[in-house]
Scaffold this motif. Structure first.
Motif, PDB file in Angstrom:
ATOM      1  N   ALA A  75       0.847  -1.195   0.000  1.00 21.49           N
ATOM      2  CA  ALA A  75       0.000   0.000   0.000  1.00 21.49           C
ATOM      3  C   ALA A  75       0.879   1.240   0.000  1.00 21.49           C
ATOM      4  O   ALA A  75       1.973   1.226   0.559  1.00 21.49           O
ATOM      5  CB  ALA A  75      -0.927   0.023   1.213  1.00 21.49           C
ATOM      6  N   THR A 129      -4.532   6.980  -1.756  1.00 20.24           N
ATOM      7  CA  THR A 129      -4.009   5.663  -1.405  1.00 20.24           C
ATOM      8  C   THR A 129      -4.091   4.688  -2.574  1.00 20.24           C
ATOM      9  O   THR A 129      -4.903   4.846  -3.487  1.00 20.24           O
ATOM     10  CB  THR A 129      -4.773   5.074  -0.208  1.00 20.24           C
ATOM     11  OG1 THR A 129      -6.157   4.965  -0.549  1.00 20.24           O
ATOM     12  CG2 THR A 129      -4.616   5.949   1.018  1.00 20.24           C
ATOM     13  N   ASN A 130      -3.228   3.680  -2.486  1.00 24.05           N
ATOM     14  CA  ASN A 130      -3.191   2.621  -3.492  1.00 24.05           C
ATOM     15  C   ASN A 130      -2.892   1.319  -2.772  1.00 24.05           C
ATOM     16  O   ASN A 130      -2.024   1.292  -1.882  1.00 24.05           O
ATOM     17  CB  ASN A 130      -2.118   2.916  -4.538  1.00 24.05           C
ATOM     18  CG  ASN A 130      -2.069   1.856  -5.610  1.00 24.05           C
ATOM     19  OD1 ASN A 130      -3.089   1.466  -6.163  1.00 24.05           O
ATOM     20  ND2 ASN A 130      -0.873   1.363  -5.910  1.00 24.05           N
ATOM     21  N   PHE A 131      -3.592   0.254  -3.135  1.00 24.86           N
ATOM     22  CA  PHE A 131      -3.422  -1.025  -2.465  1.00 24.86           C
ATOM     23  C   PHE A 131      -3.215  -2.142  -3.473  1.00 24.86           C
ATOM     24  O   PHE A 131      -3.769  -2.128  -4.578  1.00 24.86           O
ATOM     25  CB  PHE A 131      -4.663  -1.372  -1.625  1.00 24.86           C
ATOM     26  CG  PHE A 131      -4.906  -0.445  -0.472  1.00 24.86           C
ATOM     27  CD1 PHE A 131      -5.690   0.672  -0.630  1.00 24.86           C
ATOM     28  CD2 PHE A 131      -4.341  -0.701   0.767  1.00 24.86           C
ATOM     29  CE1 PHE A 131      -5.916   1.542   0.429  1.00 24.86           C
ATOM     30  CE2 PHE A 131      -4.567   0.156   1.837  1.00 24.86           C
ATOM     31  CZ  PHE A 131      -5.352   1.273   1.664  1.00 24.86           C
ATOM     32  N   ASP A 165      -4.128  -5.702  -4.866  1.00 26.47           N
ATOM     33  CA  ASP A 165      -5.439  -6.355  -4.903  1.00 26.47           C
ATOM     34  C   ASP A 165      -5.593  -7.364  -3.764  1.00 26.47           C
ATOM     35  O   ASP A 165      -6.689  -7.545  -3.240  1.00 26.47           O
ATOM     36  CB  ASP A 165      -5.621  -7.062  -6.252  1.00 26.47           C
ATOM     37  CG  ASP A 165      -5.844  -6.086  -7.394  1.00 26.47           C
ATOM     38  OD1 ASP A 165      -5.664  -6.497  -8.555  1.00 26.47           O
ATOM     39  OD2 ASP A 165      -6.183  -4.918  -7.134  1.00 26.47           O
ATOM     40  N   SER A 166      -4.500  -7.997  -3.378  1.00 26.36           N
ATOM     41  CA  SER A 166      -4.562  -9.057  -2.374  1.00 26.36           C
ATOM     42  C   SER A 166      -4.889  -8.542  -0.976  1.00 26.36           C
ATOM     43  O   SER A 166      -5.259  -9.335  -0.107  1.00 26.36           O
ATOM     44  CB  SER A 166      -3.239  -9.824  -2.342  1.00 26.36           C
ATOM     45  OG  SER A 166      -2.176  -8.947  -2.040  1.00 26.36           O
ATOM     46  N   VAL A 167      -4.759  -7.239  -0.749  1.00 28.26           N
ATOM     47  CA  VAL A 167      -5.006  -6.698   0.593  1.00 28.26           C
ATOM     48  C   VAL A 167      -6.159  -5.704   0.637  1.00 28.26           C
ATOM     49  O   VAL A 167      -6.524  -5.241   1.721  1.00 28.26           O
ATOM     50  CB  VAL A 167      -3.742  -6.046   1.183  1.00 28.26           C
ATOM     51  CG1 VAL A 167      -2.564  -7.013   1.130  1.00 28.26           C
ATOM     52  CG2 VAL A 167      -3.401  -4.749   0.462  1.00 28.26           C
ATOM     53  N   LYS A 168      -6.701  -5.380  -0.533  1.00 27.38           N
ATOM     54  CA  LYS A 168      -7.830  -4.439  -0.553  1.00 27.38           C
ATOM     55  C   LYS A 168      -8.951  -4.953   0.342  1.00 27.38           C
ATOM     56  O   LYS A 168      -9.217  -6.142   0.381  1.00 27.38           O
ATOM     57  CB  LYS A 168      -8.342  -4.267  -1.987  1.00 27.38           C
ATOM     58  CG  LYS A 168      -7.510  -3.330  -2.812  1.00 27.38           C
ATOM     59  CD  LYS A 168      -8.079  -3.201  -4.225  1.00 27.38           C
ATOM     60  CE  LYS A 168      -7.215  -2.284  -5.060  1.00 27.38           C
ATOM     61  NZ  LYS A 168      -7.689  -2.211  -6.464  1.00 27.38           N
ATOM     62  N   ASP A 169      -9.617  -4.055   1.007  1.00 26.83           N
ATOM     63  CA  ASP A 169     -10.741  -4.354   1.907  1.00 26.83           C
ATOM     64  C   ASP A 169     -10.302  -5.012   3.221  1.00 26.83           C
ATOM     65  O   ASP A 169     -11.136  -5.286   4.079  1.00 26.83           O
ATOM     66  CB  ASP A 169     -11.780  -5.260   1.227  1.00 26.83           C
ATOM     67  CG  ASP A 169     -12.358  -4.635  -0.035  1.00 26.83           C
ATOM     68  OD1 ASP A 169     -12.584  -5.374  -1.002  1.00 26.83           O
ATOM     69  OD2 ASP A 169     -12.548  -3.403  -0.036  1.00 26.83           O
ATOM     70  N   ARG A 170      -8.996  -5.289   3.375  1.00 25.54           N
ATOM     71  CA  ARG A 170      -8.499  -5.847   4.647  1.00 25.54           C
ATOM     72  C   ARG A 170      -7.493  -4.912   5.315  1.00 25.54           C
ATOM     73  O   ARG A 170      -7.418  -4.860   6.544  1.00 25.54           O
ATOM     74  CB  ARG A 170      -7.840  -7.203   4.401  1.00 25.54           C
ATOM     75  CG  ARG A 170      -8.772  -8.262   3.853  1.00 25.54           C
ATOM     76  CD  ARG A 170      -8.106  -9.641   3.840  1.00 25.54           C
ATOM     77  NE  ARG A 170      -6.938  -9.687   2.980  1.00 25.54           N
ATOM     78  CZ  ARG A 170      -5.715 -10.035   3.406  1.00 25.54           C
ATOM     79  NH1 ARG A 170      -5.514 -10.359   4.663  1.00 25.54           N
ATOM     80  NH2 ARG A 170      -4.711 -10.070   2.549  1.00 25.54           N
ATOM     81  N   THR A 175      -5.640  -1.003   5.715  1.00 28.18           N
ATOM     82  CA  THR A 175      -5.765   0.431   5.489  1.00 28.18           C
ATOM     83  C   THR A 175      -4.418   1.094   5.784  1.00 28.18           C
ATOM     84  O   THR A 175      -3.647   0.609   6.627  1.00 28.18           O
ATOM     85  CB  THR A 175      -6.845   1.064   6.369  1.00 28.18           C
ATOM     86  OG1 THR A 175      -6.552   0.802   7.751  1.00 28.18           O
ATOM     87  CG2 THR A 175      -8.218   0.522   6.041  1.00 28.18           C
ATOM     88  N   ASP A 211      -0.175 -13.671   4.118  1.00 27.55           N
ATOM     89  CA  ASP A 211       0.334 -12.331   4.431  1.00 27.55           C
ATOM     90  C   ASP A 211       1.682 -12.387   5.159  1.00 27.55           C
ATOM     91  O   ASP A 211       2.303 -11.352   5.388  1.00 27.55           O
ATOM     92  CB  ASP A 211      -0.666 -11.557   5.296  1.00 27.55           C
ATOM     93  CG  ASP A 211      -1.963 -11.259   4.582  1.00 27.55           C
ATOM     94  OD1 ASP A 211      -3.037 -11.407   5.212  1.00 27.55           O
ATOM     95  OD2 ASP A 211      -1.927 -10.883   3.397  1.00 27.55           O
TER      96      ASP A 211
END
Length: 121
Positions: A49, A57-59, A61-66, A68, A89
């Protein structure tokens, strides 16, 4: 000299949470983007991120929604809140910052020493 010091790594069970912190110190005129990368054994370092000085911000794909990411511009600190952690992770997490040490110098790329995050199943 500029230093990035990370903290907050450790061992957690799957589904748990951890919060990483990274504080930049030293001769700092300004900081552009800050971010987190990770490297698992046998794999290349990958972006987790990033956050710009304006807060965009930029994340991965594997951590989006988990995960911040946030930053405190007064403290020159960036945070990574990791929720719903998965065994995949597990990695060494590295802090990165684009720092200008003076108005006469170009922006430099700085890295922390890394902090281990281990997620058990």
């Amino acid at each position: 000299q500029v230093q990035l010091v990370e903290s907050g790594g450790g061992l957690v069970q799957a589904g748990g949470s951890l919060r990483l912190s990274c504080a930049a110190s030293g001769n700092i005129f300004s900081i552009n983007a800050m971010g987190w990368y990770r490297q698992a054994p046998g794999k290349q370092r990958e972006l987790v991120a990033t956050i710009t000085s304006g807060g965009s911000t930029n994340f991965a794909d594997s951590v989006k929604d988990r995960f911040t990411i946030s930053r405190d511009k007064v403290k020159n600190t960036v945070y990574l809140q990791m929720n719903s952690l998965k065994p995949e992770d597990t990695a060494v997490y590295y802090c990165n910052a684009e720092i200008r040490r003076s108005s006469f110098l170009p922006v430099g790329d700085y890295w922390g020493q890394g902090t281990q995050v281990t997620v058990s199943s």
